[in-house]
Design a protein around this motif. Sequence first.
Motif, PDB file in Angstrom:
ATOM      1  N   VAL A 249      58.570  44.066  59.703  1.00 52.18           N
ATOM      2  CA  VAL A 249      57.767  45.136  60.298  1.00 52.18           C
ATOM      3  C   VAL A 249      57.387  44.774  61.727  1.00 52.18           C
ATOM      4  N   GLU A 250      56.985  43.542  61.936  1.00 52.24           N
ATOM      5  CA  GLU A 250      56.578  43.098  63.275  1.00 52.24           C
ATOM      6  C   GLU A 250      57.743  43.143  64.257  1.00 52.24           C
ATOM      7  N   ASP A 251      58.948  42.868  63.787  1.00 49.08           N
ATOM      8  CA  ASP A 251      60.119  42.835  64.664  1.00 49.08           C
ATOM      9  C   ASP A 251      60.742  44.213  64.883  1.00 49.08           C
ATOM     10  N   SER A 252      60.325  45.195  64.125  1.00 49.49           N
ATOM     11  CA  SER A 252      60.945  46.515  64.225  1.00 49.49           C
ATOM     12  C   SER A 252      60.481  47.254  65.472  1.00 49.49           C
ATOM     13  N   ASP A 253      61.318  48.183  65.911  1.00 45.82           N
ATOM     14  CA  ASP A 253      60.956  49.050  67.030  1.00 45.82           C
ATOM     15  C   ASP A 253      60.188  50.271  66.554  1.00 45.82           C
ATOM     16  N   GLY A 254      60.553  50.767  65.384  1.00 41.80           N
ATOM     17  CA  GLY A 254      59.908  51.957  64.849  1.00 41.80           C
ATOM     18  C   GLY A 254      59.657  51.836  63.364  1.00 41.80           C
ATOM     19  N   ILE A 255      58.709  52.625  62.867  1.00 45.02           N
ATOM     20  CA  ILE A 255      58.344  52.613  61.456  1.00 45.02           C
ATOM     21  C   ILE A 255      58.343  54.040  60.930  1.00 45.02           C
ATOM     22  N   ILE A 256      58.940  54.225  59.774  1.00 45.66           N
ATOM     23  CA  ILE A 256      58.821  55.473  59.026  1.00 45.66           C
ATOM     24  C   ILE A 256      57.975  55.153  57.809  1.00 45.66           C
ATOM     25  N   ALA A 257      56.790  55.741  57.715  1.00 47.03           N
ATOM     26  CA  ALA A 257      55.839  55.419  56.647  1.00 47.03           C
ATOM     27  C   ALA A 257      55.602  56.641  55.778  1.00 47.03           C
ATOM     28  N   VAL A 258      55.915  56.521  54.498  1.00 48.98           N
ATOM     29  CA  VAL A 258      55.777  57.645  53.570  1.00 48.98           C
ATOM     30  C   VAL A 258      54.986  57.209  52.341  1.00 48.98           C
ATOM     31  N   THR A 259      53.986  57.999  51.990  1.00 46.85           N
ATOM     32  CA  THR A 259      53.146  57.674  50.831  1.00 46.85           C
ATOM     33  C   THR A 259      52.920  58.903  49.971  1.00 46.85           C
ATOM     34  N   PRO A 260      52.786  58.717  48.663  1.00 41.77           N
ATOM     35  CA  PRO A 260      52.304  59.815  47.827  1.00 41.77           C
ATOM     36  C   PRO A 260      50.808  59.986  48.053  1.00 41.77           C
ATOM     37  N   VAL A 261      50.302  61.142  47.711  1.00 30.64           N
ATOM     38  CA  VAL A 261      48.880  61.436  47.905  1.00 30.64           C
ATOM     39  C   VAL A 261      48.122  61.189  46.608  1.00 30.64           C
ATOM     40  N   PHE A 262      47.044  60.404  46.712  1.00 33.22           N
ATOM     41  CA  PHE A 262      46.150  60.167  45.576  1.00 33.22           C
ATOM     42  C   PHE A 262      44.716  60.420  46.033  1.00 33.22           C
ATOM     43  N   SER A 263      43.999  61.247  45.309  1.00 28.98           N
ATOM     44  CA  SER A 263      42.592  61.527  45.621  1.00 28.98           C
ATOM     45  C   SER A 263      42.412  61.922  47.086  1.00 28.98           C
ATOM     46  N   ALA A 264      43.268  62.809  47.549  1.00 29.51           N
ATOM     47  CA  ALA A 264      43.187  63.376  48.899  1.00 29.51           C
ATOM     48  C   ALA A 264      43.356  62.331  50.000  1.00 29.51           C
ATOM     49  N   SER A 265      44.087  61.242  49.714  1.00 26.83           N
ATOM     50  CA  SER A 265      44.325  60.239  50.741  1.00 26.83           C
ATOM     51  C   SER A 265      45.631  59.512  50.429  1.00 26.83           C
ATOM     52  N   TYR A 266      45.996  58.552  51.300  1.00 27.47           N
ATOM     53  CA  TYR A 266      47.176  57.736  51.038  1.00 27.47           C
ATOM     54  C   TYR A 266      46.893  56.854  49.829  1.00 27.47           C
ATOM     55  N   SER A 267      47.935  56.326  49.245  1.00 31.66           N
ATOM     56  CA  SER A 267      47.769  55.513  48.038  1.00 31.66           C
ATOM     57  C   SER A 267      47.125  54.174  48.374  1.00 31.66           C
ATOM     58  N   GLY A 268      46.488  53.575  47.367  1.00 33.99           N
ATOM     59  CA  GLY A 268      45.879  52.265  47.545  1.00 33.99           C
ATOM     60  C   GLY A 268      46.917  51.206  47.874  1.00 33.99           C
ATOM     61  N   LEU A 269      48.090  51.321  47.277  1.00 34.39           N
ATOM     62  CA  LEU A 269      49.164  50.370  47.555  1.00 34.39           C
ATOM     63  C   LEU A 269      49.579  50.438  49.018  1.00 34.39           C
ATOM     64  N   PHE A 270      49.702  51.644  49.537  1.00 36.28           N
ATOM     65  CA  PHE A 270      50.087  51.825  50.934  1.00 36.28           C
ATOM     66  C   PHE A 270      49.050  51.189  51.863  1.00 36.28           C
ATOM     67  N   LYS A 271      47.780  51.508  51.635  1.00 31.13           N
ATOM     68  CA  LYS A 271      46.717  50.972  52.494  1.00 31.13           C
ATOM     69  C   LYS A 271      46.623  49.451  52.370  1.00 31.13           C
ATOM     70  N   SER A 272      46.818  48.940  51.168  1.00 40.34           N
ATOM     71  CA  SER A 272      46.737  47.490  50.973  1.00 40.34           C
ATOM     72  C   SER A 272      47.806  46.769  51.784  1.00 40.34           C
ATOM     73  N   PHE A 273      49.009  47.337  51.825  1.00 40.45           N
ATOM     74  CA  PHE A 273      50.058  46.698  52.626  1.00 40.45           C
ATOM     75  C   PHE A 273      49.702  46.732  54.102  1.00 40.45           C
ATOM     76  N   ILE A 274      49.212  47.864  54.585  1.00 40.79           N
ATOM     77  CA  ILE A 274      48.815  47.952  55.989  1.00 40.79           C
ATOM     78  C   ILE A 274      47.735  46.920  56.297  1.00 40.79           C
ATOM     79  N   ASP A 275      46.849  46.676  55.342  1.00 43.73           N
ATOM     80  CA  ASP A 275      45.749  45.737  55.556  1.00 43.73           C
ATOM     81  C   ASP A 275      46.207  44.284  55.645  1.00 43.73           C
ATOM     82  N   VAL A 276      47.353  43.937  55.073  1.00 50.09           N
ATOM     83  CA  VAL A 276      47.807  42.548  55.161  1.00 50.09           C
ATOM     84  C   VAL A 276      48.554  42.282  56.469  1.00 50.09           C
ATOM     85  N   LEU A 277      48.843  43.339  57.231  1.00 58.24           N
ATOM     86  CA  LEU A 277      49.505  43.162  58.520  1.00 58.24           C
ATOM     87  C   LEU A 277      48.491  42.735  59.581  1.00 58.24           C
ATOM     88  N   ASP A 278      48.957  42.018  60.565  1.00 55.75           N
ATOM     89  CA  ASP A 278      48.144  41.744  61.743  1.00 55.75           C
ATOM     90  C   ASP A 278      48.045  43.058  62.525  1.00 55.75           C
TER      91      ASP A 278
END
Length: 208
Positions: free
Chosen positions: A75-104
């Motif tokens: 992810v850090e070395d990429s030029d672009g990101i395509i990010a797709v998540t299913p919707v849970f409780s009117a927001s992005y999924s917990g799994l999606f947010k958790s991955f974003i949180d482990v990134l610098d």
Amino acid sequence: METRRITVLSAGLGVPSSSRLLADQLAASARRQLGDAGYEVRVDVVELRDLAVDIANNFVTGYAAPRLAEVIAGVEDSDGIIAVTPVFSASYSGLFKSFIDVLDPKSLDGKAVLLGATGGTDRHQMVLDYAMRPLFTYLRTRITQTSVFAGPQDWGNTDDGASPLSVRVDRAAGELARLLSGEQPHRKADAMESLPFEQLLAGITAGR
């Protein structure tokens, strides 16, 4: 020929998942349009569900297992990101947010991002503007103006073989392709770091 690397993040939970289907369509269109513009394109697809345990362990231990560390580096070395998540409780999924949180957070600064979401009703499409876009704006990414939401009705084709989803996909992917064309913000530092020590020293001396 210049190369552009795109990392696709799919947070779908099923096999197959509508999130992965949408992510694949967006990636294919972006690859085609960048290819038409004269770029070589490398696409890496990441199924976040395969990393769920590693992501959870990272929060507890502060250590990224080898597989997760490899994805983070990609992810850090990429030029672009395509990010797709299913919707849970009117927001992005917990799994999606958790991955974003482990990134610098600084690692995403300046990257081109295309956002997508899937859900069971069109009411969920507000997630793109009220949850995902603010998140990636905070991370200082360059987000395409068009984001893509796909509901159950979007997976069928019309009589002529086209669908409104394909139109939205091509529009958003075209915007990503334009963001990835030309000089990329995060590559400036890379170019400087690759210079020989003598050139770097000469530049410092000249600036005095």
